[in-house]
Each structure stands twice: as structure tokens, then as C-alpha cells.
Design an enzyme around this catalytic site. Structure first.
Site, mmCIF file in Angstrom:
data_model
loop_
_atom_site.group_PDB
_atom_site.id
_atom_site.type_symbol
_atom_site.label_atom_id
_atom_site.label_comp_id
_atom_site.label_asym_id
_atom_site.label_seq_id
_atom_site.Cartn_x
_atom_site.Cartn_y
_atom_site.Cartn_z
ATOM 1 N N GLU A 111 53.623 34.442 31.032
ATOM 2 C CA GLU A 111 52.569 35.121 30.264
ATOM 3 C C GLU A 111 52.163 34.283 29.044
ATOM 4 O O GLU A 111 50.988 34.182 28.725
ATOM 5 C CB GLU A 111 53.039 36.519 29.802
ATOM 6 C CG GLU A 111 53.182 37.524 30.936
ATOM 7 C CD GLU A 111 51.844 37.888 31.593
ATOM 8 O OE1 GLU A 111 50.793 37.759 30.943
ATOM 9 O OE2 GLU A 111 51.872 38.293 32.767
ATOM 10 N N TYR A 121 49.341 42.793 24.572
ATOM 11 C CA TYR A 121 49.045 42.539 25.988
ATOM 12 C C TYR A 121 50.264 41.946 26.692
ATOM 13 O O TYR A 121 50.686 42.401 27.766
ATOM 14 C CB TYR A 121 47.831 41.604 26.124
ATOM 15 C CG TYR A 121 47.521 41.325 27.564
ATOM 16 C CD1 TYR A 121 46.726 42.197 28.297
ATOM 17 C CD2 TYR A 121 48.086 40.221 28.220
ATOM 18 C CE1 TYR A 121 46.489 41.984 29.638
ATOM 19 C CE2 TYR A 121 47.856 39.990 29.560
ATOM 20 C CZ TYR A 121 47.054 40.878 30.261
ATOM 21 O OH TYR A 121 46.832 40.663 31.592
ATOM 22 N N ASP A 124 42.255 45.165 29.949
ATOM 23 C CA ASP A 124 41.687 43.886 29.508
ATOM 24 C C ASP A 124 40.210 43.856 29.931
ATOM 25 O O ASP A 124 39.678 44.855 30.429
ATOM 26 C CB ASP A 124 42.501 42.695 30.049
ATOM 27 C CG ASP A 124 42.451 42.609 31.564
ATOM 28 O OD1 ASP A 124 41.734 43.412 32.201
ATOM 29 O OD2 ASP A 124 43.119 41.720 32.134
ATOM 30 N N CYS A 143 35.681 42.745 41.655
ATOM 31 C CA CYS A 143 34.729 43.249 40.666
ATOM 32 C C CYS A 143 34.535 42.252 39.526
ATOM 33 O O CYS A 143 34.547 42.609 38.360
ATOM 34 C CB CYS A 143 35.212 44.605 40.146
ATOM 35 S SG CYS A 143 33.892 45.615 39.491
ATOM 36 N N CYS A 174 31.698 43.473 46.288
ATOM 37 C CA CYS A 174 32.164 44.773 46.792
ATOM 38 C C CYS A 174 32.484 44.743 48.279
ATOM 39 O O CYS A 174 33.580 45.107 48.698
ATOM 40 C CB CYS A 174 31.119 45.835 46.526
ATOM 41 S SG CYS A 174 30.353 45.733 44.910
HETATM 42 S S1 SF4 Z 1 32.476 48.800 44.612
HETATM 43 FE FE1 SF4 Z 1 31.864 46.870 43.647
HETATM 44 S S2 SF4 Z 1 31.237 47.401 41.587
HETATM 45 FE FE2 SF4 Z 1 32.435 49.118 42.393
HETATM 46 S S3 SF4 Z 1 34.535 48.752 41.705
HETATM 47 FE FE3 SF4 Z 1 34.314 47.869 43.731
HETATM 48 S S4 SF4 Z 1 33.774 45.718 43.380
HETATM 49 FE FE4 SF4 Z 1 33.392 46.830 41.468
#
Ligand code: SF4
Length: 308
Positions: free
Chosen positions: A50, A135, A153, A201, A207
Site C-alpha cells: 500500500e 486510506y 476513493d 466503471c 458496462c
Molecule cells: S452499468 Fe456502467 S455506469 Fe453503471 S456501474 Fe456498471 S459500469 Fe458503471
């Protein structure tokens, strides 16, 4: 701060919290990036990783971490080392910020002298160690002792903001992150949510490509608005456009054909206005150019189907 919805309410966690939790943990356990320090629960090895990872690229950290542990395999051996040797190891491995080496050496001395060589296991006590901020203390408590709080974070904030419409406010993020974390599961949970923020994300969301386990609940996925506190304007238009292309194909797979006015609301809840008929016409025209869909236009009526 994120605007409230029509009812004046800010979006909140889904009712099916158990489903949300299980989906994330299963997604993480099925596949994740391997970091050697995630394969151990030795608090000393985790603390070293870390401290090394703060502001240093992970790829550079792996070799240095292994060599460091070869040279000083235990907290006692580090406490016994000469300060100069630790600092020169640090600079010869280009880890930057040599003060971190000094603090790490000093923290090892504290553990040996003040704790009889046994690491404390709570975030609060770990934070008493030299050079260990909140952290890092929480990371060691989570990953070594499964005894941490929910990590908040930048990555986690981005996920919570997008997925559940949490406003850009530190207290709100803290509250939601800790409500979301299953009790006594900080090790797997913090790893999983950080992985989600890193792999699925990110600033440009992935996604569908990353198989995000929260798509069915995600506010951003539903609306196509992928802005976030650290992503002030719509990220990579192509990224979200690709998602909508995918959704058109998936939706058409369930029907023989659909008129644009039937297709639009099936692929985005906010169909209309700037992202209404003209937007959809363009999207399906691109798909037709790519040979993926067929468009049958008669007057105002535009029907779309998957190309045979
Ligand atoms: S669906 Fe897309 S925008 Fe929503 S948490 Fe998952 S990766 Fe993120």
C-alpha cells in the site's frame, strides 16, 4: 450536486440490496486482476504494497515489492535494518517520495516496540503508525484482517454516483458506501468495488464489455448519462453510443420488427428530445450501413429489424 429527479427525491440504493451485493461479489470472484499482494493476508506485506502503491504505477510496484520482501521479509527485519539501506532501496527502485521509505521504516519500529511485533488490526490503531493515513489504514485492516470500513476513493465515488445517483457529497458517499458493504466482508467487498471502478466503471465506462453486474440497477446505464464527479462532461460519446447500438441489436433480437417509436423507449428511458427520433434514426442508419439491421421506411413510418 446531482439534480433531484422529478419527484424531488434523490436516487437511493435499490430495495434488493442483497441482490446488488451478491452480484458484485460473484462478478469479482469469477474474474479479476491479479495483484500479488491480494494473495496474502500478511499485514506487513500488505502495508508495504500500500505504501509503495501511493502515487507509483502498479506495474512498477510488483518487482520492487517482491524484492523488498526478499530483503526484509518480516516487520522485525525491517525494524532492524539501517534507515539508509531502506531509503536507498526506495530510490534505486524509482519508487519516488523517499520520505515514504523513512516512514515505513519508522512504522516497523513502532510495531516492534509499541505492539510487540503484532500488527494492530483496526483502522484507528493502524492510523497511529508513521506515514499511514486513513486510506492505507483501512486497506490494511480490510485486506489483512477483514476488519475495515467501506473504501471511498475516487473510483468508488464514480461508481456510486453513476449507479445509484448518489449526490457528489463526501458524507453521502460515506454513508451509502458503508450501507452497501455487507457486514464483516470488507476484504472481498473493498476489493470488488475497487475492481468495478477500475475495470468496468472507469472514466469511460465499459458496462457491457466488462459485464458490469450492476447494469440492471444502474441509473447511468438506464439514462445514458455517464458523467461523474471526476467526469464533468459526457465521456467518450462513442462509448455510450456503442452501448446503445448493442441495446438496439439486443432488443430487435426479441421482435420481428419495431417502429422507431416502439424501439426508442425500449432502449432508453429518457427517449425523446435530443435523444429522440432523430437521434435514433441516425443510430439505426449507422447500424444499417454496417449491415446489421434492415430499415423499411414508408412515409413517416420507419420499421427496423435485424438483418437476416
Ligand atoms: S452499468 Fe456502467 S455506469 Fe453503471 S456501474 Fe456498471 S459500469 Fe458503471
Amino acid at each position: 450536486m446531482r439534480e433531484s429527479d422529478d419527484s424531488g427525491e434523490l436516487a437511493a440504493l435499490p430495495d434488493d440490496l442483497a441482490g446488488v451485493r451478491t452480484a458484485l461479489i460473484e462478478w469479482y470472484e469469477a474474474d479479476h486482476r491479479e495483484h500479488p499482494w491480494r494473495e496474502t493476508d500478511d499485514p506487513y506485506a500488505i502495508l508495504v504494497s500500500e505504501i509503495m502503491s501511493q502515487q507509483t504505477q502498479l506495474a512498477r510496484v510488483v518487482d520492487a515489492w517482491e524484492e523488498f520482501l526478499d530483503r526484509w521479509p518480516t516487520v522485525d527485519s525491517l525494524a532492524d535494518a539501517a534507515r539508509g539501506d531502506v531509503v536507498s532501496f526506495w530510490s534505486s527502485h524509482s519508487l519516488g517520495y523517499n520520505n515514504r521509505a523513512k516512514y515505513l521504516h519508522e512504522a516497523a519500529g513502532q510495531i516492534v516496540d509499541d505492539y510487540d511485533g503484532e500488527f494492530p488490526d483496526t483502522p484507528a490503531e493502524l492510523e497511529e503508525l508513521m506515514g499511514v493515513g486513513p486510506y492505507t489504514a483501512n486497506a490494511v485492516a480490510s485486506f489483512a484482517f477483514n476488519n475495515g470500513d467501506a473504501v471511498v476513493d475516487t473510483n468508488v465515488k464514480r461508481v456510486l454516483y453513476r449507479a445509484f445517483g448518489i449526490p457528489d457529497d463526501d458524507d453521502a458517499f460515506e454513508t451509502v458506501a458503508s450501507d452497501l458493504m455487507p457486514d464483516g466482508e470488507s476484504r472481498v467487498w473493498n476489493n470488488a468495488i475497487m475492481e468495478l471502478g477500475g475495470v468496468a466503471c472507469g472514466k469511460t465506462p465499459r458496462c457491457d464489455v466488462a459485464g458490469c453486474p450492476w447494469r440492471e440497477w444502474c441509473h447511468a446505464y438506464e439514462t445514458g448519462d455517464f458523467t461523474a464527479p471526476d467526469v464533468p462532461s459526457q465521456p467518450s460519446f462513442e462509448g455510450s453510443r456503442r452501448q446503445f447500438r448493442g441495446r438496439v441489436i439486443e432488443t430487435l433480437g426479441k421482435y420481428d420488427e419495431l417502429e422507431l417509436s416502439e424501439l426508442g423507449p425500449r432502449i432508453r428511458v429518457d427517449y425523446g428530445g435530443d435523444t429522440g427520433r432523430e437521434w435514433l434514426r441516425e443510430l439505426v442508419a449507422d447500424l444499417a450501413d454496417d449491415g446489421l439491421v434492415a430499415i423499411d421506411a414508408a412515409g413517416d413510418e420507419v420499421c427496423v429489424s435485424l438483418r437476416e
